[in-house]
Each structure stands twice: as structure tokens, then as C-alpha cells.
Design a protein around this motif. Structure first.
Motif, PDB file in Angstrom:
ATOM      1  N   MET A 334       0.820  -1.215   0.000  1.00 19.58           N
ATOM      2  CA  MET A 334       0.000   0.000   0.000  1.00 19.58           C
ATOM      3  C   MET A 334       0.855   1.267   0.000  1.00 19.58           C
ATOM      4  O   MET A 334       0.643   2.173  -0.816  1.00 19.58           O
ATOM      5  N   ALA A 355      -9.931   0.607   1.410  1.00 17.35           N
ATOM      6  CA  ALA A 355      -9.254  -0.207   2.423  1.00 17.35           C
ATOM      7  C   ALA A 355     -10.298  -0.895   3.301  1.00 17.35           C
ATOM      8  O   ALA A 355     -11.209  -0.238   3.821  1.00 17.35           O
ATOM      9  N   ASN A 360      -4.538  -1.908   6.416  1.00 17.12           N
ATOM     10  CA  ASN A 360      -4.498  -1.055   5.235  1.00 17.12           C
ATOM     11  C   ASN A 360      -5.026   0.341   5.526  1.00 17.12           C
ATOM     12  O   ASN A 360      -4.549   1.327   4.962  1.00 17.12           O
TER      13      ASN A 360
END
Length: 416
Positions: A334, A355, A360
Motif C-alpha cells: 500500500m 481499504a 491497510n
């Protein structure tokens, strides 16, 4: 008369010129044009200049000669309609150029088939890629196509059929204004197999269904439309999430979009529909997902989606700079993906990240903040009505965070 006169000319040569256009040729001391156009005037006694030496150098010479000579430039049809007129004006200066247009090939084509064309779209694939043609046709009922040798009417018909585009009658108008002029009507299937079409032509496509209406701009497709063989439907971006994410991307008709972690291609395909004059790069590492993206793009008739097999951010190298980036999957990268996106995004471009996991969410938020950006964040909880016996109950979808931000000007200049 201004120093440079650009005269439009048809395939019937000097016979089709107006008195004003013929007078411009007669008064000129320099006649400029393509070989075919210059041959229409064997009696011209002044200096001849052909575009065969290249348009750029020829126009440089036109600008020089116009300082002391009356110059006439010959161009096909209307010089300011997909013609050389604009280039002449830029090189010489619009205030020094006069234009005498001839009916364009598109005007002649619609005149020959007896169809009004004020509501027609004109698309040129002459010397241009055909990519995106099918996507643009989704919204159109009446189209004129300017073709070339590679993008010939049969080649275009095959391309349309490969992407499931049907429902058009095709008129091929060849050598308009020439004694060998020929007008023929085809269905796309028969046009795809035709082998005797001349190089000078206009292809007109007309919808066969008079009640046809263009599809909605935002299609809001159920995920079943992208999941005919996906083993894990949960990996597909739900339509409510897709709708909000696409709105946050601020896609324009000519946008370049990256869909990272494309999965089934649902976001990329709908982005392509919103950017019919643009291009979408769908990046997916899973081989099954890559195959499914390609199948879905064909099934939905969009031909401006390029599926890139590979893992981001490495697979992003060499792609066109984007106007919008959507991150639907990161495979643990990410932060690196967000870094590359901010470096490659055009100024004012939009980055949208979906996300699901807390990991995340934290990583995406930290990445945005490292750029001094406070992103727009939406936590979306959606419940859908589902039948239960004779009743209707709610079934909750996984909550999702949607991060969105505009690329700051301070990040400009760096390349991945």
C-alpha cells in the motif's frame, strides 16, 4: 487577398471549385499541396511545392515564401475540418491566412445517403489508434468515421464485432466527387468480409433501432455483471462502493486512469465508460483475475481498457501518467503504491484508495499524512434487502474506508 489562401478541393479537382477559389489559384505565384492535388492544375506556371517533403518543412517554406509571394495551399475538403488549415494558421499567423472551404467528405457522405447530420458525431481514426472507438459508440446513434489503410471499414467492422458491438447499418462512401464514386450499404458482418473498398472513403454508422436510447453515464452495475466465473465474489468492488469511488476519482472524458488491483475489472470498466476518449490501465497480478478483466472488458464492449499483468508498484513503470488512480488491492504494498501514484499523478489528479482491513486503513492514512495531506475519508456501511421466506431482511456488507485526495503541486517533478 491575404498572402496565404488555403483552398479546399474535392476529388473532382478544379471542376468543383467556386469562382473565388479558382481565382485564388490563378493569382497565386506559389501552389502548395499533395501530389494528387497538384496534378489537378497542370497549367499552373508558378512555383510548385509538394507536401511529400514533410508537412513541417513545407510549411516553414510557405511562411518564407509568403513574405514576398501570393501563396495558395490546396487541401482536401474543408481545411479546418480534420485538415491542414490549423497548422497553416499556426505557422504563418491566422491574420495572414484566408480560407476557402470546399464541402467536406462528411458533408458529401451524408448528402449521398440522404441523412441529416447535425446530430452526428465525427470520429477520425485516420492515422490514429482505434482504441476507445467501441466505448464511444456506446453513447452514439449516428457516426461518421474518417478511415485510413490500417483502420479501413472492414478492419473497423471486425473490431466492433469482436467487442460485441452490433445494431448498426454501415454506409461506405468511396471516392466522393470522383467519377468512380461508389456508395454501398452493409451490415457489420458483411462489411467485415468485404475486400474491394477503396482507400478514399467515409464510413457512416447508423443505429438500426429507431427507439434506441444511450445507456446511463453511470451504469451502477450489480457485481454479478462482472462475476460470471469469479470464485470469490467478495473480491469484487460492490456497486455502492464503486459508485462513490468513481465519483471521487473525478473522471473526465479524456482521463487516463490506473485501476490497481483490478480484480474482476469492475471499477476499470466503468471508469472506461466515463472516459470514452481516455484510457484505463487495469493492473492485476493474479492470472485468473487478468483473464477475467479481459473477458469482462470484451463482454461490456469497452476497448479503451488495457489489462496489465503484474504486481504494483513495479507494473506501473512505463504507463502513461494518470489523471486518476484507484487502488482496490495492494498485496501488502500500500505505501509503495501510494508513493508511486503521487509521483506520477498529473497535478490536480485524484487518488482514491479502498481499504477494508485495519492494517491497510492505518497504512493508507499514514501515507497520505506523510505528504501533508488530510484525505477525504468515508467509512461506508451498506446493508441490502435480501428475501427471507415471505419477508425482506437486511444483509450487511463489509464496511469499507474510502480515502480520496488531490495530488499536491509540491509533489510534481519526480518520476517513478
Amino acid at each position: 487577398m491575404k498572402p496565404v489562401v488555403v483552398v479546399g478541393i474535392g476529388d473532382d479537382g478544379c471542376l468543383g471549385l467556386s469562382a473565388r477559389a479558382a481565382n485564388a489559384v490563378a493569382q497565386a505565384r506559389v501552389l502548395v499541396g499533395g501530389k494528387r492535388h497538384l496534378e489537378f492544375f497542370p497549367q499552373f506556371s508558378g512555383e510548385r511545392l509538394s507536401f511529400s517533403g514533410g508537412i513541417g518543412p513545407t510549411l516553414e517554406r510557405v511562411a518564407e515564401l509568403a513574405l514576398e509571394n501570393q501563396v495558395c495551399v490546396l487541401a482536401s475538403g474543408d481545411p479546418l475540418f480534420f485538415g491542414i488549415g490549423a497548422q497553416v494558421a499556426r505557422k504563418v499567423g491566422a491574420e495572414h491566412v484566408e480560407f476557402i472551404p470546399h464541402p467536406s467528405s462528411v458533408q458529401l457522405a451524408f448528402g449521398r445517403i440522404g441523412v441529416s447530420w447535425e446530430d452526428a458525431e465525427v470520429i477520425s481514426v485516420h492515422g490514429r489508434p482505434r482504441e476507445g472507438l467501441c466505448t464511444r459508440l456506446r453513447l452514439l446513434a449516428k457516426v461518421a468515421l474518417l478511415t485510413d489503410g490500417e483502420n479501413s471499414p472492414p478492419a473497423l467492422a471486425r473490431h466492433l464485432l469482436e467487442h460485441g458491438v452490433r445494431g448498426f447499418t454501415a454506409w461506405v462512401c468511396e471516392s466522393l466527387g470522383n467519377p468512380e464514386e461508389r456508395i454501398r450499404c452493409f451490415m457489420l458482418e458483411s462489411l467485415a468480409e468485404c475486400t474491394d473498398i477503396g482507400p478514399l472513403n467515409v464510413l457512416v454508422l447508423l443505429r438500426t433501432d429507431p427507439s434506441w436510447r444511450p445507456p446511463p453515464r453511470m451504469s451502477f452495475l450489480h457485481e454479478d455483471a462482472f462475476a460470471k466465473r469469479m470464485p470469490k465474489k467478495g473480491l469484487i468492488t460492490k456497486r455502492e462502493v464503486r459508485l462513490l469511488s468513481l465519483a471521487q476519482l473525478e473522471i473526465r472524458p479524456d482521463s487516463v486512469v490506473w485501476d490497481i488491483g483490478a480484480g474482476s475489472g469492475s471499477v476499470g470498466i466503468e471508469a472506461a465508460m466515463l472516459a470514452p476518449k481516455g484510457r484505463v490501465f487495469a493492473i492485476e497480478v493474479d492470472p485468473e483475475g487478468v483473464s477475467l478483466c479481459r473477458e469482462n472488458a470484451l463482454a461490456h464492449g469497452v476497448d479503451n481498457v488495457r489489462v496489465i499483468a503484474g504486481r504494483a508498484p513495479e507494473a506501473l513503470e512505463g504507463l502513461d501518467a494518470p489523471d486518476a488512480v484507484f487502488v482496490g488491492g495492494s498485496k501488502g504494498s500500500m505505501r509503495d503504491i501510494i508513493d508511486v501514484a503521487f509521483k506520477r499523478l498529473r497535478e490536480g489528479g485524484r487518488l482514491v484508495v479502498n481499504a477494508i482491513t485495519l492494517d491497510n486503513v492505518a497504512e493508507a492514512y499514514a501515507a497520505f499524512r506523510s505528504y501533508g495531506i488530510t484525505p477525504d475519508v468515508t467509512m461506508l456501511n451498506v446493508s441490502r434487502g435480501e428475501p427471507l421466506a415471505h419477508y425482506l431482511r437486511y444483509e450487511a456488507q463489509n464496511p469499507i474506508h474510502i480515502f480520496a485526495a488531490t495530488r499536491p503541486a509540491a509533489a510534481q517533478g519526480e518520476e517513478a
